[in-house]
Design a protein around this motif. Structure first.
Motif, PDB file in Angstrom:
ATOM      1  N   GLY A 212       0.812  -1.207   0.000  1.00  0.00           N
ATOM      2  CA  GLY A 212       0.000   0.000   0.000  1.00  0.00           C
ATOM      3  C   GLY A 212       0.849   1.263   0.000  1.00  0.00           C
ATOM      4  O   GLY A 212       1.945   1.307   0.568  1.00  0.00           O
ATOM      5  N   VAL A 213       0.338   2.316  -0.647  1.00  0.00           N
ATOM      6  CA  VAL A 213       1.050   3.587  -0.742  1.00  0.00           C
ATOM      7  C   VAL A 213       0.120   4.705  -0.270  1.00  0.00           C
ATOM      8  O   VAL A 213      -0.999   4.839  -0.772  1.00  0.00           O
ATOM      9  N   THR A 214       0.573   5.502   0.700  1.00  0.00           N
ATOM     10  CA  THR A 214      -0.158   6.679   1.158  1.00  0.00           C
ATOM     11  C   THR A 214       0.331   7.886   0.371  1.00  0.00           C
ATOM     12  O   THR A 214       1.531   8.167   0.346  1.00  0.00           O
ATOM     13  N   THR A 215      -0.584   8.598  -0.276  1.00  0.00           N
ATOM     14  CA  THR A 215      -0.221   9.800  -1.030  1.00  0.00           C
ATOM     15  C   THR A 215      -0.664  11.031  -0.253  1.00  0.00           C
ATOM     16  O   THR A 215      -1.829  11.151   0.121  1.00  0.00           O
ATOM     17  N   VAL A 216       0.284  11.924   0.006  1.00  0.00           N
ATOM     18  CA  VAL A 216       0.003  13.185   0.698  1.00  0.00           C
ATOM     19  C   VAL A 216       0.218  14.294  -0.314  1.00  0.00           C
ATOM     20  O   VAL A 216       1.347  14.552  -0.729  1.00  0.00           O
ATOM     21  N   ARG A 217      -0.870  14.925  -0.738  1.00  0.00           N
ATOM     22  CA  ARG A 217      -0.769  15.936  -1.775  1.00  0.00           C
ATOM     23  C   ARG A 217      -1.447  17.207  -1.318  1.00  0.00           C
ATOM     24  O   ARG A 217      -2.552  17.175  -0.778  1.00  0.00           O
ATOM     25  N   GLY A 218      -0.782  18.337  -1.541  1.00  0.00           N
ATOM     26  CA  GLY A 218      -1.327  19.614  -1.117  1.00  0.00           C
ATOM     27  C   GLY A 218      -1.408  20.600  -2.261  1.00  0.00           C
ATOM     28  O   GLY A 218      -0.956  20.327  -3.379  1.00  0.00           O
ATOM     29  N   PRO A 219      -1.966  21.791  -2.028  1.00  0.00           N
ATOM     30  CA  PRO A 219      -2.056  22.819  -3.066  1.00  0.00           C
ATOM     31  C   PRO A 219      -0.669  23.318  -3.459  1.00  0.00           C
ATOM     32  O   PRO A 219       0.238  23.383  -2.621  1.00  0.00           O
ATOM     33  N   LEU A 220      -0.512  23.664  -4.731  1.00  0.00           N
ATOM     34  CA  LEU A 220       0.802  24.020  -5.247  1.00  0.00           C
ATOM     35  C   LEU A 220       0.987  25.517  -5.482  1.00  0.00           C
ATOM     36  O   LEU A 220       2.048  25.945  -5.938  1.00  0.00           O
ATOM     37  N   ALA A 221      -0.024  26.314  -5.210  1.00  0.00           N
ATOM     38  CA  ALA A 221       0.111  27.758  -5.406  1.00  0.00           C
ATOM     39  C   ALA A 221       1.188  28.315  -4.485  1.00  0.00           C
ATOM     40  O   ALA A 221       1.333  27.888  -3.343  1.00  0.00           O
ATOM     41  N   ARG A 222       1.950  29.285  -5.003  1.00  0.00           N
ATOM     42  CA  ARG A 222       2.980  29.951  -4.210  1.00  0.00           C
ATOM     43  C   ARG A 222       2.572  31.408  -4.055  1.00  0.00           C
ATOM     44  O   ARG A 222       2.739  32.214  -4.971  1.00  0.00           O
ATOM     45  N   ASP A 223       2.045  31.752  -2.875  1.00  0.00           N
ATOM     46  CA  ASP A 223       1.508  33.098  -2.665  1.00  0.00           C
ATOM     47  C   ASP A 223       2.581  34.172  -2.704  1.00  0.00           C
ATOM     48  O   ASP A 223       2.267  35.349  -2.903  1.00  0.00           O
ATOM     49  N   SER A 224       3.833  33.789  -2.499  1.00  0.00           N
ATOM     50  CA  SER A 224       4.899  34.798  -2.472  1.00  0.00           C
ATOM     51  C   SER A 224       5.389  35.183  -3.859  1.00  0.00           C
ATOM     52  O   SER A 224       6.104  36.180  -4.004  1.00  0.00           O
ATOM     53  N   LEU A 225       5.029  34.411  -4.897  1.00  0.00           N
ATOM     54  CA  LEU A 225       5.597  34.638  -6.230  1.00  0.00           C
ATOM     55  C   LEU A 225       4.719  35.547  -7.073  1.00  0.00           C
ATOM     56  O   LEU A 225       3.500  35.379  -7.136  1.00  0.00           O
ATOM     57  N   ARG A 226       5.355  36.497  -7.748  1.00  0.00           N
ATOM     58  CA  ARG A 226       4.690  37.372  -8.701  1.00  0.00           C
ATOM     59  C   ARG A 226       5.267  37.047 -10.083  1.00  0.00           C
ATOM     60  O   ARG A 226       6.434  37.318 -10.360  1.00  0.00           O
ATOM     61  N   LEU A 227       4.451  36.430 -10.941  1.00  0.00           N
ATOM     62  CA  LEU A 227       4.922  35.909 -12.224  1.00  0.00           C
ATOM     63  C   LEU A 227       4.664  36.899 -13.356  1.00  0.00           C
ATOM     64  O   LEU A 227       3.662  37.624 -13.363  1.00  0.00           O
ATOM     65  N   GLY A 228       5.544  36.882 -14.339  1.00  0.00           N
ATOM     66  CA  GLY A 228       5.350  37.713 -15.514  1.00  0.00           C
ATOM     67  C   GLY A 228       6.103  37.165 -16.710  1.00  0.00           C
ATOM     68  O   GLY A 228       7.024  36.344 -16.566  1.00  0.00           O
ATOM     69  N   VAL A 229       5.715  37.605 -17.903  1.00  0.00           N
ATOM     70  CA  VAL A 229       6.386  37.245 -19.156  1.00  0.00           C
ATOM     71  C   VAL A 229       6.632  38.519 -19.938  1.00  0.00           C
ATOM     72  O   VAL A 229       5.694  39.278 -20.210  1.00  0.00           O
ATOM     73  N   LEU A 230       7.877  38.766 -20.282  1.00  0.00           N
ATOM     74  CA  LEU A 230       8.244  39.932 -21.078  1.00  0.00           C
ATOM     75  C   LEU A 230       8.805  39.446 -22.401  1.00  0.00           C
ATOM     76  O   LEU A 230       9.843  38.785 -22.442  1.00  0.00           O
ATOM     77  N   ARG A 231       8.109  39.774 -23.469  1.00  0.00           N
ATOM     78  CA  ARG A 231       8.516  39.307 -24.796  1.00  0.00           C
ATOM     79  C   ARG A 231       9.277  40.420 -25.513  1.00  0.00           C
ATOM     80  O   ARG A 231       8.733  41.491 -25.779  1.00  0.00           O
ATOM     81  N   LEU A 232      10.539  40.128 -25.819  1.00  0.00           N
ATOM     82  CA  LEU A 232      11.393  41.051 -26.549  1.00  0.00           C
ATOM     83  C   LEU A 232      11.905  40.345 -27.794  1.00  0.00           C
ATOM     84  O   LEU A 232      12.145  39.134 -27.781  1.00  0.00           O
ATOM     85  N   ASP A 233      12.110  41.087 -28.860  1.00  0.00           N
ATOM     86  CA  ASP A 233      12.321  40.488 -30.174  1.00  0.00           C
ATOM     87  C   ASP A 233      13.688  39.841 -30.361  1.00  0.00           C
ATOM     88  O   ASP A 233      13.831  38.900 -31.133  1.00  0.00           O
ATOM     89  N   THR A 234      14.716  40.353 -29.707  1.00  0.00           N
ATOM     90  CA  THR A 234      16.084  39.902 -30.011  1.00  0.00           C
ATOM     91  C   THR A 234      16.848  39.553 -28.739  1.00  0.00           C
ATOM     92  O   THR A 234      16.486  39.973 -27.631  1.00  0.00           O
ATOM     93  N   ASP A 235      17.925  38.812 -28.930  1.00  0.00           N
ATOM     94  CA  ASP A 235      18.764  38.476 -27.788  1.00  0.00           C
ATOM     95  C   ASP A 235      19.404  39.723 -27.198  1.00  0.00           C
ATOM     96  O   ASP A 235      19.530  39.860 -25.978  1.00  0.00           O
TER      97      ASP A 235
END
Length: 746
Positions: A212-235
């Motif tokens: 038997g296997v006991t699975t302990v799973r919780g929420p994965l949201a990280r309240d401290s993180l502020r995510l963003g995506v910045l798209r720029l054309d060139t390196d």
């Protein structure tokens, strides 16, 4: 199922936790006590899937302390990275837990560790999954460890699954290890990055034999993180933005790149701009890695500019930001990397700057752990003699680069077809069948992950909440808009690029020129492929240290040359990805990635003479070349794919340097065979006696005397083409050969 340890044990466990954390007020987080109960009270097998920073290590250290107090043997912890091992050993010491590692970095300590294990003076032994295949460890140490193991811990357990984003073949040996444990030995598997498919696969492997296997799973949201995506054309725009705004990011952090070259070049540019940063890649030796990690932990640097070598398990609770120059190939792996930030601070910034080169690198990673049927068949046929084969010797039977040959051997080993022994690898005689259906399914999964990453990186107006997207990719039922990311709350990052930063980035990226190291040794076993050479290349037959405009994996000129050289450019990215070939990726409607897809994989490139900008770059490289003797003439390699380009560069440089152009070498026996991406023995055999000095060129060389010759080609991959051609020129009378190519594959 009990959800908490009984009162007496709960008090004891809480005391250990407080010793471990150094905080007298510490309490268990939700789910930690349930996992401890499963392991200590009921000696079960448990799978813990919790967000990064939740405290999975606390579960196995508290459980270890409790089990050791009850007379159990040491914990065996299988852990994937040395950086992770060091953090865990330090954490264990705070709670009085004696933890040691056995790895390639402490070979001189192994005998002492073995003595301590025999004296029962070790509470936790940490090993990498690769250590399980080491003949000495497997035969001499592992059986005794398994027989008295008090707890087995599999950290970063998603690596066990083919479907995990970071599958490692050696992790599949853990299933065999589970079958060797005495009945009732508790097992803990932990990960922060597993969707339902991976969870089910890992749980099935943990439960092999009906346990038997006991699975302990919780929420994965990280309240401290502020995510963003910045798209720029060139390196250059991405690097300029980073140089201009790095100091505005909170605290210290990590800047991730997809390749070693990008990490080193980005770090150099940032240092030129006045930032205190270091590069961190797989090329660093262990001492330099430790020093760089400590510099970041102690905030002596603003950032480490790192490849995925700084990955799972690196622990700096107050890490303030993570920036990606180029996207990882799946939302799951992205979540794993950004999870380094914001563990013990209220706010941390996470920003992705996707690049046009991402897709080419993803393609290599998508199948890097999958064997090719023809390569496997060649290896197994050769090993049917029952003898031990070294990797170098096997390179003469399968045309595959060494890193991928070693990976193939690991896959065959975990499937039971070969075994690692003293002196190399040996066939076990167990039949092996290529599982085409499984590899097809895994490939399809990888491509779906790549399309999902493209969707994550869409502009604000076309995207959904960034955190909810990552949670959904991990099948987290609690996914909901975070209210903090750039989609939910608007762009929180500046988008301007100061002119000075842009000019500095352009100046750095427009600077051409890298060394082309000569081959000094003939490959082992070349005689078995009909090339009767061995040992060192004679000094009178060697070429000099050469030059290239750029590596294909470099930013700036590297990207321009990838476009110019077409599919060969993709091969170059794959080569460096060892520091990182695959099926084509279905095109996505996202405009920026669709354009980069066509640029990176344009099929057979058109052949045309070089433009003025490329010739000027070549001239700048020659102008900075500190050769002992200036070349007296220019010779071109014979090119079947790009004769106009190669001859045009050679003639152009001859004109700029006021040197005679002697023409091109000739092709014999149909010219070279094979292609880029294979190993040295096959590459040498494919060009041997197929590039020759024709009568007309030989006559012109005689008129030149012993002056050096500048030998020009478009691309150097294995360097055997240039080595053989240079040898022919030396034997025909050239005083020295100075190799010059537009691009190096790595």
């Amino acid at each position: 199922m009990s959800t908490a340890v009984e009162t007496d044990l709960a008090d004891e466990a809480l005391g250990v936790l407080r010793e471990l954390t150094g905080r007298p007020e510490a309490v268990f987080r939700e789910g930690q006590d349930a996992a401890v109960a499963a392991l200590v009270e009921r000696q079960e097998r448990a799978l813990v899937v919790q967000r990064t920073g939740w405290g999975k290590s606390a579960v196995y250290f508290v459980s270890t302390a409790l089990l050791r107090r009850r007379g159990k043997g040491p914990t065996l912890l299988v852990s994937p990275l040395l950086a992770l091992m060091r953090d865990q050993v330090a954490a264990a010491a705070r709670a009085g837990i004696k933890a040691v590692e056995i790895s390639s970095s402490n070979v001189t300590e192994w005998d002492d560790i073995n003595a301590r294990l025999a004296a029962d003076d070790v509470d936790v032994l940490l090993v990498s999954p690769e250590r399980l295949t080491n003949p000495r460890f497997r035969d001499e140490q592992l059986p005794a460890l398994v027989s008295r193991c008090g707890l087995l811990v599999v950290d970063e357990a998603h690596c066990v699954s083919d479907w995990g984003h970071d599958f490692r073949p050696d992790y599949r040996r853990i299933r065999d290890l589970l079958g060797q444990l005495p009945a009732g030995t508790p097992v803990l598997a932990t990960t922060a990055t597993a969707n339902e498919r991976v969870v089910a696969d890992v749980a099935e492997q943990l439960g092999a034999g009906g346990v038997g296997v006991t699975t302990v799973r919780g929420p994965l949201a990280r309240d401290s993180l502020r995510l963003g995506v910045l798209r720029l054309d060139t390196d250059r725009a991405r690097l300029a933005w980073l140089a201009a705004h790095l100091e505005e990011l909170p605290g210290s952090g990590i800047v991730y790149t997809l390749t070693v070259a990008a990490a080193e070049e980005t770090a150099a540019l940032l240092r030129d701009s006045g930032h205190e940063v270091r590069a961190y890649t797989g090329r660093l030796d262990d001492a330099d890695r430790k020093d760089a990690e400590e510099a970041l932990r102690e905030n002596r640097v603003k950032a480490l500019v790192a490849t995925s070598a700084l990955g799972m398990g690196f622990d700096k609770p107050d890490l303030g930001f993570v920036v990606h120059l180029g996207a990882p190939s799946s939302p799951v792996s992205y979540y794993q990397q950004v999870g380094r930030a914001g563990r013990a601070v209220d706010h941390a910034d996470v920003l992705l700057l996707p690049g046009p080169e991402d897709l080419a690198i993803w393609q290599w990673f998508a199948t890097s752990s999958m064997p090719r049927e023809d390569h496997a068949a060649a290896v197994l046929t050769a090993m049917a003699d029952g003898k031990a084969w070294s990797v170098a010797r096997l390179e003469t039977v399968a045309d595959v680069r060494r890193s991928r040959l070693e990976l193939l051997l690991k896959v065959l080993a975990v499937d039971g077809a070969v075994e690692r022994v003293q002196g190399g690898w040996r066939s076990t005689g167990v039949p092996w069948v290529y599982d085409a259906d499984r590899y097809t399914r895994v490939t399809a999964t990888r491509e779906a992950e790549q399309r999902a990453m493209i969707a994550y990186a869409r502009p604000v107006g076309d995207a959904e909440c960034r955190m909810a997207f990552l949670q959904e990719a991990l099948d987290d039922p609690t996914a909901a808009p975070c209210g903090r990311c750039d989609v939910c709350a608007g762009a929180w990052y500046p988008t301007d690029i100061p002119a000075g930063a842009s000019q500095a980035a352009s100046a750095r990226l427009d600077r051409p020129g890298v060394e082309l190291a000569p081959r000094a040794q003939w490959p082992t076993g070349a005689d078995r492929l009909g090339v009767q050479v061995k040992g060192k290349i004679a000094a009178a037959e060697q070429v000099e240290t050469g030059r290239a405009v750029a590596r294909l994996t470099d930013l700036g000129w590297g990207q321009r040359l990838r476009t110019l050289l077409g599919d060969d450019g993709v091969g170059g990215v794959a080569t460096l990805a060892e520091d990182l070939e695959a099926p084509s990726i279905e095109e996505d409607p996202d405009a920026a990635y669709d354009v980069s897809h066509r640029v990176i994989r344009p099929g057979l490139p058109s052949d045309a003479p070089p433009d003025e900008e490329l010739l000027k770059a070549c001239a700048r490289v020659l102008g900075a070349w500190d050769w002992a003797r200036r070349p007296g003439a220019v010779v071109a390699m014979p090119s079947r794919r790009r004769p106009a380009l190669v001859a045009g560069v050679a003639q152009g440089l001859a004109g700029l340097g006021r040197l005679p152009y002697l023409g091109a070498l000739d092709l014999a026996h149909g010219g070279p065979t094979g292609g880029p991406g294979g190993n040295s023995a096959f590459r040498l055999a494919g060009v041997w006696q197929r590039i020759v000095v024709g009568p007309e060129l030989r006559s012109r060389l005689a008129d030149l005397g012993d002056a050096p010759v500048l030998l020009v080609d478009d691309l150097a991959d294995s360097r055997w083409t240039m080595t053989v051609a240079g040898r022919e020129l030396r034997l025909a009378g050239a005083g020295a050969v100075l190799p010059f190519v537009l691009a190096l594959s790595a």
